[in-house]
Each structure stands twice: as structure tokens, then as C-alpha cells.
Design an enzyme around this catalytic site. Structure first.
Site, mmCIF file in Angstrom:
data_model
loop_
_atom_site.group_PDB
_atom_site.id
_atom_site.type_symbol
_atom_site.label_atom_id
_atom_site.label_comp_id
_atom_site.label_asym_id
_atom_site.label_seq_id
_atom_site.Cartn_x
_atom_site.Cartn_y
_atom_site.Cartn_z
ATOM 1 C CG ASP A 1 -6.321 3.382 -0.494
ATOM 2 O OD1 ASP A 1 -6.927 3.007 0.518
ATOM 3 O OD2 ASP A 1 -5.416 4.239 -0.466
ATOM 4 C CG ASN B 1 -9.676 9.017 5.350
ATOM 5 O OD1 ASN B 1 -10.285 8.629 6.326
ATOM 6 N ND2 ASN B 1 -10.191 9.001 4.134
ATOM 7 C CG ASN C 1 -5.030 7.476 -4.519
ATOM 8 O OD1 ASN C 1 -3.943 6.918 -4.680
ATOM 9 N ND2 ASN C 1 -5.330 8.154 -3.422
ATOM 10 C CG HIS D 1 -2.007 0.986 1.213
ATOM 11 N ND1 HIS D 1 -3.239 0.765 1.769
ATOM 12 C CD2 HIS D 1 -2.066 2.246 0.704
ATOM 13 C CE1 HIS D 1 -4.005 1.827 1.618
ATOM 14 N NE2 HIS D 1 -3.293 2.746 0.976
ATOM 15 C CG HIS E 1 -10.717 3.928 1.406
ATOM 16 N ND1 HIS E 1 -9.583 4.639 1.770
ATOM 17 C CD2 HIS E 1 -11.774 4.669 1.814
ATOM 18 C CE1 HIS E 1 -9.958 5.770 2.366
ATOM 19 N NE2 HIS E 1 -11.281 5.815 2.406
ATOM 20 N NE ARG F 1 0.277 11.282 -3.359
ATOM 21 C CZ ARG F 1 -0.772 10.803 -2.721
ATOM 22 N NH1 ARG F 1 -1.628 10.001 -3.332
ATOM 23 N NH2 ARG F 1 -0.972 11.080 -1.440
ATOM 24 C CG HIS G 1 -0.554 14.899 0.786
ATOM 25 N ND1 HIS G 1 -1.315 14.899 -0.362
ATOM 26 C CD2 HIS G 1 -1.051 13.882 1.548
ATOM 27 C CE1 HIS G 1 -2.232 13.946 -0.295
ATOM 28 N NE2 HIS G 1 -2.088 13.306 0.851
ATOM 29 C CG ASP H 1 -2.340 4.727 3.618
ATOM 30 O OD1 ASP H 1 -2.208 5.130 2.450
ATOM 31 O OD2 ASP H 1 -3.389 4.900 4.276
#
Ligand code: DOR
Length: 428
Positions: A152, A277, A94, A60, A179, A64, A308, A304
Site C-alpha cells: 500500500d 491518495n 510502508n 488499513h 493499492h 509510523r 503526517h 486509511d
């Protein structure tokens, strides 16, 4: 092809024999001998006093690419992974655009071949555009190299779509990674709903938002087929999975290091680097996660890793992006936090290598057997270090662990017999 000989290490292999003072010979990218080995002409790594274990597998990771190279690229994410002891990472769908199409899966596979220093295996979206409506071309995505399916970051709200996806995925023997978030309940929330959220004036997300969808997906799994629950964070979710396993449902699940290392207290001072999250929860939840890791309810530890930019984190807490980066701290957090809780080294290594390999059906990975891929790491269990995000290979810096003192350092990372990290530093 050069030969590599790792001498005198303490081998921790959950799938095989453990013990001190064993040598591992690597030839042509595979493990060729284990035991007392003499090999003329081999490059030698002395692992005396060090642990030798299968390379970690992260099922996981958020890279990006495509879309947001300012946060992470396949190259930078793979380097962060190598420094953290990961030899295989599975990247979530994603991205922008999402990985919902075989051409995009092929793009990641192709780019990884060129740029990555570890194995990068894409996870395809379950639904087109991650919209939860129409199932993506799962079969063609598998043919292009996808190892699992997940929306996810988004819940598949429609139970009929989730059911069809589970049924459809069966023919490829690949899990749907769920998710679990009831977005009607979590809407507008910024942290765990609790006394603390009231005290510090942040809108809360109840644990039930996670647990309702976990319960639904476990019931769907029992009836229709395999589901893997992503990032389990609440005591209630652990208990639901425990019961579902007792009932014989074909389910597996993962948690992430932040859920066994931190509680919601980490956001008391509005540190957006701890905004994630599902949200960090209470000490009771953290303890139940650890219980779940010990008793086998939780099958795997996944990072995860969610990079960012500073701009997306340095804003009012409620507006900050969800996610934290984890590839470069996961193993040290597991060793620092879980060994004192009574988990063994072998259990930790299993949770981070053999178990994810088994869930994803990655043959030849997650074990140190003759003929297996020579993906392995050498770790100094005793080395203490202070987390300094400025030293990370990840492009992003969003970790709540900056300044933390952790124990356990990856010294060498070997991928397919190639030394990609040597003495704690990337090789070129
Ligand atoms: O905190 C999170 N960040 N949770 C998710 O499910 C998605 C992830 C992201 O992509 O940033």
C-alpha cells in the site's frame, strides 16, 4: 480475573441476534453469557439507552513505527484507535524500513504486546522494499504474525509480480491488498482531475489512474486468486468491482470514510489536510460509493489512517504529503453520513467489524458470540460532538474534519475483557 457485566444495552451484532435490553458477561477475556445475566462480584457497566457492538476492526491503518515516531507510534496509534472504537487495527507495511521481513513483523508484534492498548496486527509487504520487483518472504512473515500482504502506498506495476504474489498468497489463505494507481497517469497530480482542478490551477489525477489498475487486478483475481482492493474512491472502480463480483471473481474491497463524506470541494481552498491518495473525487463518485456500500459491492470501511507532521502538510499544496488521520472520527462519520443515506446500524457495524474480520480470517473477532474474544464497544448514538484534533490521542493532526459536528460517541472500549476507554477517556 475480574468479571465485567455490560447491562441493558441495545446489542448490534451483525453476526448474531440484535435487540434491546440484553446483558453481556465477560470472563477471562471472552464473552461468557448473553441474555438476562446476574453475576455476583462482577464490575457492572450500565449501557441502558446505549449501543453495544463488536469492537471495530481497521484493516488499513498506517502506524509510523519503525521510522517516523514523530508522526505516530504503536502506542499513540493504538490509543487513537481505542478512542475511536477500534479494538483491532492492522498496520500497513510502508514504514521506514518497510515491513518486508519476518524480523520486522516480529518487531511490530513484540512492540504491540508491550505498548498497544488494542490488538495491532501487521500487514507484510508483498515485495522487498515495496519496490514491486521481488516477492518478499511471505511465508516467514505469516509465521511471524502477518495477517495480509500489501505494498500500500505503491502500486505493484508489474503484472507478472502481482500474479505470482496472488498465487503464492493462496497457500496462506491471506489476501493481497492492492493499492491501485497507474503512476504514469497520476504522476505530478495533486487532486482529482476535473473542472475544479482546472479552475483552481492544481494538476489533476484522473479517476482512470485508479480504474485501470483496479480492472487489471480484478482480471488477475478472476484467473489466479484472491485480491482485496484498497481505498476505492471512484464511481468507475465501484462499478468494476460490482461486475467482477457478478462474474464470480474472488474479490473484496474497502472504502474509507472520507470518500463517502467529502468531495474534491474540500480542497478548493487548498486545505492540504484533505489531500489524500487516491484523491477526493466528485459528488457522483461519492454517491456511487454509498450505493456500493448499500448493495454489498464494497465489503468494508477502513480508515486509511495516514498520519503526517504539520511541516509536511503546511507547504504548497502540490508538495504536501498525501493522507489524513481517521481512527478517531471513522465511526462517527459513518453514523452521521450513512444512516441518513439509508444504511442500517447493523450494516454499518458489519462493514466496520465482522466484514474485515472475515476478509482477514480473524477468528473470534467481529462478533458478539459466546466464546468470542471480549472486544466490544459501548456507543452513545445520540451524542453530538465537535471534532477537535487537539484532543486526539494520535500524535498527528492532519484531519479535514476539524470543527465538524458529528453524531455518535464511543463511551467505552473493551479489549480482551479489559476496559481501555471509560466514559470517552483512556484508562491511564
Ligand atoms: O493518502 C495516502 N497516504 N494514501 C496512501 O496510499 C498512503 C498513505 C500514507 O502512507 O501516507
Amino acid at each position: 480475573m475480574t468479571k465485567l457485566l455490560i447491562k441493558n444495552g441495545t446489542v448490534i451484532d451483525p453476526a448474531g441476534k440484535n435487540g434491546g435490553g440484553r446483558d453481556i458477561l465477560i470472563e477471562n477475556g471472552k464473552i461468557s453469557k448473553i441474555g438476562r445475566v446476574q453475576a455476583s462480584g462482577a464490575r457492572v457497566i450500565d449501557a441502558k439507552g446505549l449501543l453495544v457492538m463488536p469492537g471495530l476492526i481497521d484493516m488499513h491503518t498506517h502506524l509510523r513505527d519503525p521510522g517516523q515516531p514523530e508522526k505516530e507510534t504503536i502506542a499513540s496509534g493504538s490509543r487513537a484507535a481505542a478512542l475511536g472504537g477500534y479494538t483491532t487495527i492492522c498496520c500497513m507495511a510502508n514504514t521506514t524500513p518497510p515491513l518486508d521481513d519476518p524480523a520486522l513483523i516480529a518487531y511490530v508484534v513484540g512492540k504491540a504486546e508491550k505498548e498497544a492498548v488494542v490488538n495491532v496486527l501487521p500487514i507484510a509487504a508483498v515485495t522487498r522494499g515495496l519496490k514491486g520487483e521481488e516477492i518478499a518472504e511471505m511465508g516467514r512473515c505469516v509465521a511471524a504474525g502477518a495477517v495480509a500482504f500489501s505494498d500500500d502506498g505503491q502500486t505493484i506495476g508489474r503484472s507478472d509480480v502481482m500474479r505470482r504474489a496472488i498465487e503464492y498468497a493462496k497457500q496462506f489463505n491471506k489476501p493481497i491488498i492492492a493499492h491501485c494507481e497507474d503512476t504514469n497517469l497520476s504522476k505530478g497530480g495533486a487532486m482529482n482531475e476535473s473542472r475544479l482542478s482546472t479552475e483552481i490551477g492544481l494538476p489533476g489525477i484522473p479517476a482512470l489512474a485508479e480504474e485501470l489498475i483496479v480492472a487489471r487486478d480484478l482480471l488477475l483475481a478472476k484467473k489466479y486468486g484472491r485480491v482485496h482492493i484498497a481505498h476505492v474512491s471512484s464511481a468507475g472502480a465501484v462499478k468494476l468491482v460490482r461486475q467482477a463480483k457478478k462474474d464470480g471473481a474472488p474479490v473484496t474491497c474497502e472504502t474509507a470514510p472520507h470518500y463517502f463524506s467529502l468531495t474534491e470541494e474540500a480542497v478548493r481552498e487548498y486545505d492540504a489536510n484533505a489531500k489524500v491518495n487516491p484523491p477526493l473525487r466528485t459528488e457522483k463518485d461519492r454517491k456511487e460509493i454509498i450505493r456500493g456500500l448499500k448493495d454489498g459491492t464494497i465489503d468494508a470501511i477502513a480508515t486509511d489512517h495516514a498520519p503526517h507532521t504539520i511541516e509536511e502538510k503546511k507547504v504548497e499544496f502540490s508538495l504536501a504529503a498525501n493522507g489524513l488521520i481517521g481512527l478517531e472520527t471513522a465511526l462517527a462519520l459513518a453514523l452521521t453520513k450513512l444512516l441518513p443515506e439509508g444504511l442500517t446500524l447493523k450494516e454499518i457495524v458489519k462493514l466496520m467489524s465482522a466484514a474485515p474480520a472475515d476478509i482477514l480470517g480473524l477468528t473470534g473477532k467481529g462478533r458478539l458470540a459466546i466464546g468470542a474474544d471480549a472486544d466490544l464497544i459501548v456507543v452513545d448514538q445520540k451524542a453530538a460532538w465537535i471534532v477537535d484534533p487537539d484532543k486526539f490521542a494520535s500524535i498527528s493532526r492532519n484531519t479535514p474534519f476539524a470543527g465538524a459536528r458529528l453524531k455518535g460517541k464511543v463511551l467505552h472500549t473493551i479489549v480482551s475483557g479489559r476496559l481501555v476507554v471509560k466514559d470517552g477517556k483512556l484508562v491511564n
